[in-house]
Design a protein around this motif. Structure first.
Motif, PDB file in Angstrom:
ATOM      1  N   ILE A  32      43.297  42.229  51.199  1.00 37.90           N
ATOM      2  CA  ILE A  32      43.154  42.074  49.743  1.00 37.90           C
ATOM      3  C   ILE A  32      43.934  40.851  49.262  1.00 37.90           C
ATOM      4  N   LYS A  33      45.149  40.688  49.751  1.00 35.79           N
ATOM      5  CA  LYS A  33      45.966  39.532  49.352  1.00 35.79           C
ATOM      6  C   LYS A  33      45.288  38.225  49.751  1.00 35.79           C
ATOM      7  N   GLN A  34      44.684  38.184  50.926  1.00 34.73           N
ATOM      8  CA  GLN A  34      44.002  36.975  51.389  1.00 34.73           C
ATOM      9  C   GLN A  34      42.724  36.718  50.577  1.00 34.73           C
ATOM     10  N   ILE A  35      41.977  37.769  50.281  1.00 31.56           N
ATOM     11  CA  ILE A  35      40.750  37.614  49.491  1.00 31.56           C
ATOM     12  C   ILE A  35      41.082  36.982  48.137  1.00 31.56           C
ATOM     13  N   GLY A  39      40.736  32.757  46.708  1.00 31.87           N
ATOM     14  CA  GLY A  39      39.701  32.539  45.709  1.00 31.87           C
ATOM     15  C   GLY A  39      38.351  33.166  45.989  1.00 31.87           C
ATOM     16  N   PHE A  40      38.302  34.202  46.816  1.00 34.31           N
ATOM     17  CA  PHE A  40      37.044  34.889  47.075  1.00 34.31           C
ATOM     18  C   PHE A  40      36.764  35.917  45.979  1.00 34.31           C
ATOM     19  N   ILE A  41      35.512  36.305  45.852  1.00 30.57           N
ATOM     20  CA  ILE A  41      35.115  37.374  44.936  1.00 30.57           C
ATOM     21  C   ILE A  41      35.091  38.670  45.741  1.00 30.57           C
ATOM     22  N   PHE A  42      35.877  39.615  45.318  1.00 27.00           N
ATOM     23  CA  PHE A  42      36.010  40.898  46.004  1.00 27.00           C
ATOM     24  C   PHE A  42      34.918  41.835  45.497  1.00 27.00           C
ATOM     25  N   LEU A  43      34.007  42.228  46.386  1.00 22.83           N
ATOM     26  CA  LEU A  43      32.874  43.055  45.999  1.00 22.83           C
ATOM     27  C   LEU A  43      33.021  44.517  46.387  1.00 22.83           C
ATOM     28  N   GLY A  44      34.059  44.854  47.155  1.00 19.16           N
ATOM     29  CA  GLY A  44      34.296  46.258  47.470  1.00 19.16           C
ATOM     30  C   GLY A  44      34.646  46.490  48.926  1.00 19.16           C
ATOM     31  N   TYR A  45      34.598  47.760  49.290  1.00 14.01           N
ATOM     32  CA  TYR A  45      34.906  48.141  50.670  1.00 14.01           C
ATOM     33  C   TYR A  45      34.286  49.483  50.998  1.00 14.01           C
ATOM     34  N   ASP A  46      34.078  49.702  52.274  1.00 12.10           N
ATOM     35  CA  ASP A  46      33.662  50.998  52.809  1.00 12.10           C
ATOM     36  C   ASP A  46      34.832  51.551  53.602  1.00 12.10           C
ATOM     37  N   PHE A  93      35.465  45.346  54.498  1.00 15.11           N
ATOM     38  CA  PHE A  93      35.587  44.690  53.196  1.00 15.11           C
ATOM     39  C   PHE A  93      34.369  43.817  52.923  1.00 15.11           C
ATOM     40  N   VAL A  94      33.979  43.779  51.656  1.00  9.66           N
ATOM     41  CA  VAL A  94      32.857  42.957  51.226  1.00  9.66           C
ATOM     42  C   VAL A  94      33.383  41.950  50.208  1.00  9.66           C
TER      43      VAL A  94
END
Length: 99
Positions: A32-35, A39-46, A93-94
């Motif tokens: 999460i910290k790296q995302i 500057g990535f867009i965090f779309l979710g996780y399974d 992670f997505v």
């Protein structure tokens, strides 16, 4: 750049299940910290339980999905992971580049 290459660059341990990079719970907050930090867009996780024999069981009640317009804060995202029950052992992670 593929997710596997990103995780390698970020020094995040992962295992491949088919085409998915599966990350142990112990490394989830680092992802999460790296995302967010890159500057990535965090779309979710399974969320999954991965058993000693390598089989995995999805835990759908502890999966999350976001849109590019509805991003949680980094604090909310990490708190969500920390609050998952111990049966969640791994995540997929997505996320996508912001540009």
């Amino acid at each position: 750049m593929s997710q596997a290459e990103l995780f390698q660059n970020w020094r995040i341990p992962f295992v491949m299940f088919g085409r998915e990079c599966v990350v142990a719970r112990a490394s989830a907050v680092d992802v999460i910290k790296q995302i967010y930090g890159n500057g990535f867009i965090f779309l979710g996780y399974d969320a999954f339980t991965v058993f000693p024999d390598g089989k995995r069981q999805p835990i759908t009640e502890f999966c999350a999905s976001f849109s590019a317009e509805n991003q949680p804060s980094i604090n909310a995202a990490t708190l969500s992971l920390k609050n998952d029950p111990l049966q969640v052992t791994h995540y997929v992670f997505v996320f996508k580049p912001s540009a």
